[in-house]
Design a protein around this motif. Sequence first.
Motif, PDB file in Angstrom:
ATOM      1  N   TRP A  79      -8.659  -0.290  35.228  1.00 29.47           N
ATOM      2  CA  TRP A  79      -7.853  -1.472  35.535  1.00 29.47           C
ATOM      3  C   TRP A  79      -8.765  -2.658  35.837  1.00 29.47           C
ATOM      4  N   SER A  80      -8.399  -3.807  35.327  1.00 28.16           N
ATOM      5  CA  SER A  80      -9.019  -5.055  35.753  1.00 28.16           C
ATOM      6  C   SER A  80      -8.142  -5.658  36.849  1.00 28.16           C
ATOM      7  N   THR A  81      -8.554  -6.796  37.382  1.00 32.73           N
ATOM      8  CA  THR A  81      -7.756  -7.434  38.438  1.00 32.73           C
ATOM      9  C   THR A  81      -6.557  -8.163  37.857  1.00 32.73           C
ATOM     10  N   TRP A  82      -6.802  -8.998  36.848  1.00 28.35           N
ATOM     11  CA  TRP A  82      -5.803  -9.940  36.374  1.00 28.35           C
ATOM     12  C   TRP A  82      -5.211  -9.532  35.024  1.00 28.35           C
ATOM     13  N   GLN A  83      -4.078 -10.104  34.731  1.00 29.48           N
ATOM     14  CA  GLN A  83      -3.492  -9.985  33.387  1.00 29.48           C
ATOM     15  C   GLN A  83      -4.100 -11.095  32.524  1.00 29.48           C
ATOM     16  N   SER A  84      -5.356 -10.942  32.205  1.00 31.06           N
ATOM     17  CA  SER A  84      -6.099 -11.995  31.520  1.00 31.06           C
ATOM     18  C   SER A  84      -7.107 -11.351  30.586  1.00 31.06           C
ATOM     19  N   HIS A  85      -7.227 -11.892  29.386  1.00 34.47           N
ATOM     20  CA  HIS A  85      -8.071 -11.254  28.380  1.00 34.47           C
ATOM     21  C   HIS A  85      -9.549 -11.288  28.756  1.00 34.47           C
ATOM     22  N   ASP A  86      -9.954 -12.209  29.645  1.00 34.68           N
ATOM     23  CA  ASP A  86     -11.370 -12.362  29.960  1.00 34.68           C
ATOM     24  C   ASP A  86     -11.803 -11.555  31.170  1.00 34.68           C
ATOM     25  N   ASP A  87     -10.908 -10.723  31.706  1.00 30.07           N
ATOM     26  CA  ASP A  87     -11.220  -9.973  32.925  1.00 30.07           C
ATOM     27  C   ASP A  87     -11.686  -8.561  32.590  1.00 30.07           C
ATOM     28  N   LEU A  88     -12.627  -8.057  33.361  1.00 22.43           N
ATOM     29  CA  LEU A  88     -13.186  -6.724  33.147  1.00 22.43           C
ATOM     30  C   LEU A  88     -12.823  -5.801  34.308  1.00 22.43           C
ATOM     31  N   PRO A  89     -12.847  -4.481  34.093  1.00 20.05           N
ATOM     32  CA  PRO A  89     -12.573  -3.558  35.198  1.00 20.05           C
ATOM     33  C   PRO A  89     -13.538  -3.779  36.356  1.00 20.05           C
ATOM     34  N   ALA A  90     -13.027  -3.659  37.564  1.00 21.71           N
ATOM     35  CA  ALA A  90     -13.814  -3.823  38.779  1.00 21.71           C
ATOM     36  C   ALA A  90     -13.699  -2.560  39.612  1.00 21.71           C
ATOM     37  N   GLU A  91     -14.800  -2.140  40.203  1.00 25.74           N
ATOM     38  CA  GLU A  91     -14.831  -0.851  40.900  1.00 25.74           C
ATOM     39  C   GLU A  91     -13.863  -0.811  42.079  1.00 25.74           C
ATOM     40  N   ASP A  92     -13.833  -1.869  42.894  1.00 25.50           N
ATOM     41  CA  ASP A  92     -12.933  -1.856  44.045  1.00 25.50           C
ATOM     42  C   ASP A  92     -11.474  -1.885  43.596  1.00 25.50           C
ATOM     43  N   VAL A  93     -11.183  -2.604  42.523  1.00 24.31           N
ATOM     44  CA  VAL A  93      -9.809  -2.682  42.024  1.00 24.31           C
ATOM     45  C   VAL A  93      -9.369  -1.323  41.474  1.00 24.31           C
ATOM     46  N   VAL A  94     -10.212  -0.709  40.674  1.00 30.72           N
ATOM     47  CA  VAL A  94      -9.887   0.609  40.121  1.00 30.72           C
ATOM     48  C   VAL A  94      -9.632   1.605  41.252  1.00 30.72           C
ATOM     49  N   ALA A  95     -10.486   1.574  42.280  1.00 30.57           N
ATOM     50  CA  ALA A  95     -10.310   2.494  43.403  1.00 30.57           C
ATOM     51  C   ALA A  95      -8.993   2.241  44.118  1.00 30.57           C
ATOM     52  N   HIS A  96      -8.640   0.982  44.334  1.00 30.08           N
ATOM     53  CA  HIS A  96      -7.378   0.675  45.004  1.00 30.08           C
ATOM     54  C   HIS A  96      -6.180   1.189  44.210  1.00 30.08           C
ATOM     55  N   VAL A  97      -6.212   1.000  42.891  1.00 29.28           N
ATOM     56  CA  VAL A  97      -5.074   1.433  42.077  1.00 29.28           C
ATOM     57  C   VAL A  97      -4.960   2.958  42.099  1.00 29.28           C
ATOM     58  N   VAL A  98      -6.075   3.645  41.912  1.00 36.36           N
ATOM     59  CA  VAL A  98      -6.044   5.112  41.951  1.00 36.36           C
ATOM     60  C   VAL A  98      -5.511   5.593  43.301  1.00 36.36           C
ATOM     61  N   ASP A  99      -6.026   5.009  44.366  1.00 35.38           N
ATOM     62  CA  ASP A  99      -5.603   5.391  45.715  1.00 35.38           C
ATOM     63  C   ASP A  99      -4.106   5.156  45.895  1.00 35.38           C
ATOM     64  N   ALA A 100      -3.631   3.984  45.461  1.00 40.34           N
ATOM     65  CA  ALA A 100      -2.221   3.649  45.650  1.00 40.34           C
ATOM     66  C   ALA A 100      -1.310   4.570  44.850  1.00 40.34           C
ATOM     67  N   LEU A 101      -1.672   4.855  43.604  1.00 44.56           N
ATOM     68  CA  LEU A 101      -0.831   5.736  42.788  1.00 44.56           C
ATOM     69  C   LEU A 101      -0.762   7.133  43.384  1.00 44.56           C
ATOM     70  N   HIS A 102      -1.888   7.630  43.878  1.00 49.97           N
ATOM     71  CA  HIS A 102      -1.879   8.963  44.479  1.00 49.97           C
ATOM     72  C   HIS A 102      -1.121   8.969  45.802  1.00 49.97           C
ATOM     73  N   ARG A 103      -1.350   7.933  46.617  1.00 51.37           N
ATOM     74  CA  ARG A 103      -0.716   7.903  47.928  1.00 51.37           C
ATOM     75  C   ARG A 103       0.798   7.774  47.827  1.00 51.37           C
ATOM     76  N   THR A 104       1.285   7.190  46.757  1.00 50.96           N
ATOM     77  CA  THR A 104       2.728   7.009  46.604  1.00 50.96           C
ATOM     78  C   THR A 104       3.345   8.062  45.690  1.00 50.96           C
ATOM     79  N   GLY A 105       2.585   9.096  45.349  1.00 51.37           N
ATOM     80  CA  GLY A 105       3.126  10.218  44.610  1.00 51.37           C
ATOM     81  C   GLY A 105       3.532   9.913  43.193  1.00 51.37           C
ATOM     82  N   CYS A 106       2.755   9.089  42.506  1.00 50.04           N
ATOM     83  CA  CYS A 106       3.083   8.735  41.126  1.00 50.04           C
ATOM     84  C   CYS A 106       2.692   9.883  40.203  1.00 50.04           C
TER      85      CYS A 106
END
Length: 547
Positions: free
Chosen positions: A347-374
Amino acid sequence: MTHSAKARAHGGVPEDHVADNRPQEEPAPALYAAAQRVVDRAVGLAVSQQRADGGWWSLPEPRIFETALCAIVLRELGLAQDTVRRSRRWLSTAEPQDHSAFTREVEGWLRHVVLDPHRRPALPREVAGEHPGRWALIEAVALAAGLTPVPSAPSVASSQWSLGGLPLRKWQRSLSAAAAILVQTSTGRPAAVGAVDTLVRTQRCDGSFDGMPVVTALALWASARAEESGFARAGDVREKAMRWLLSAQEPDGTWRFLAFDVWDTALCLRSMGGHGHLDRDAAGPARRFLEAAQNSDGGWGCTSALESDNDTTAAVLLALAPDGPDPARLASAQAFLLSQQGADGLWSTWQSHDDLPAEDVVAHVVDALHRTGCTGAATGAAVEWLRACHDTRGCWTAQWYSPPAYAAAEIAHVVGCDSLQAQRAYRDLIVSQNRDGGWPARPGSASSPAATGLALSALVRAPQVHRDALARGLAYLVETQHAAGHWDGEPIMAGPRPFLAHPPLHTHAFATGGARAALLALTGPHPVGPARARPPGHSTPWTQPPP
């Protein structure tokens, strides 16, 4: 003696940054009592500053970037000279950010343009290649102000601003349109119809462009140029932008970067949720504020006026856990995050073609999906990518906050607290602790309350209980808290890169959350493992506490 004075007294190396190999000692019970008072005072201050709508938001401290650019625009248009004079008074004592050559040279140039306009300072072209997008903005300003010759061939500025069909953030579209008009009209060409249409379409009802002073100032300048070129509809844009820009100046003569109401509110819940005072008097309204701020696509923007981004959406879900929002809102948020996952599983941060994946953002998304039982989340590739990032560089790097401790606090538990990568991150934190018990915001610098809180929030997850490091860090936060309940801070949040911002809420939340986490780890059951309830002290952006 201040941290800077200590550094000067020791040849530029802070006295605090000295290895301390003392044997571990059991902290005195008095430390626990003092730390509890510190936490209660800090939470009490946060509750007292909650806004009527249930949210929190923070104006960052001033910096040259916004204030000088707004002053240049108003001066060039011959508007509000009293407003410009107030800016000049503040700029006369302001210092450029010096964490990079680009920020130092560009802010120094902007300050010089405002304070000594008749000398026509030369552009610091030696830093032009470091951040091409930001440099294009500076070059467009210089071109429009007549501070650099009209280029005979396409320049950085004229080649950077494209209004193609690729997805961009809304404020990027506004800024691109404004810069394009400035470049076009400064090189003898007419303003592009599409650029004018973009400004008309993206201006908010309050007259601003996404509440950003720099974007609004440049749109004001561009709309005035477009109106002179015969675009009558640009006149309304100009009038509304001017009113907003004048109203947005602070009493000290400055303009400030964005206030992140959604991000700030999620931060307060993440760092202080579970404390009796906050839960009783503030958590309910804060949760309702966040739920009401959800966008129609299921995500959240870092402010309620911006489009959804992946980092804020994940942070809100983490803030609302374990109960989460109602099932329909939760399903919509999860679907948004799943729709934003790239083909590489990241995952990148923004819905923008010039954005690249960021480590803290990827970690937050993974954490959130797991914590909410996705159940539909495929996060294995993301976790392996995070491990590989650490293996390649020997550390994690956060996109949004500069302290190394932020990356460790937000990422280590996602790959597994007992993983080799997490163990190395915890070891590096122990090694980098300063003699005064705090941690630095940048390697080798003096201790920072924000970085210390983040380091404590990371270390409480380590399988091994680092009692001495936790106690010394906790003592540092006890000693450095002001009587009103806040801590001193410094710019640590990126925005716009490479400039750093400092909303005081960042420091407050990070320090409070870290103190709470360390106190719990030292006096209660030690939390172990990524599946347990998340400890306080994690992530993000407050109004300056009262003196």
